[in-house]
Scaffold this active site. Structure first.
Site: not given
Length: 162
Positions: A59, A102
């Site tokens: 992430d 993301d």
């Protein structure tokens, strides 16, 4: 056009559609659909042949402020840059995917947890700004995706606690 030329054109069109259905258009990595299908296949094969298999979820840290402060073009650039780091760090047998937003996933065949940790260190060394947080799971986990996600959340909390 001859039948042979028509068949070739049709085959190329089908290949193009298949590629579009399994690739993330922004990063060029495999997409989540491909990830879900491929992970299931790799888990089944690794269990059948008693092989190592790990999954890493990444992430990008503080991604929203990048978009908010600099616009979506800057966010897109950050996603593309990290995808390039994954492409350069992963082995040919590894499967790097954009998991969504993301988040990224890398399926690591023939890789135990310790080796997956080394992979994460290599990625982190190449990815300076923005930084990333990783979660790792390895067989014999009953659910690699869930366990890697849990590890990712724990590691994000640790980073925020610093």
């Amino acid at each position: 056009m001859s039948d042979s030329e028509n068949n070739t054109a049709l085959w190329l069109a089908l290949l193009s559609l298949s590629e579009q259905a399994t690739r993330d258009w922004l990063t060029g990595l495999h997409n989540r659909r491909y990830f879900e299908e491929t992970l299931a296949d790799h888990v089944a094969a690794a269990k059948r042949y008693d092989r190592a298999l790990s999954l890493v979820l990444f992430d990008i840290d503080n991604f929203k402020p990048i978009n908010d402060a600099n616009g979506h073009a800057a966010g897109d650039a950050a996603l593309k840059d990290f995808a390039e780091v994954l492409k350069k760090t992963a082995r040919a047998a590894d499967i790097a995917c954009r998991h969504g937003g993301d988040e990224f996933a890398v399926i690591l065949p023939e890789t135990d947890r310790q080796s997956a940790e080394q992979f994460v260190k290599r990625v982190a060394a190449k990815q300076k700004n923005p930084t990333v947080t990783a979660g790792i799971a390895a067989l014999p986990s009953a659910d690699l995706a869930r366990d890697a996600d849990t590890d990712l959340l724990i590691n994000k909390k640790k980073k925020k606690g610093r």
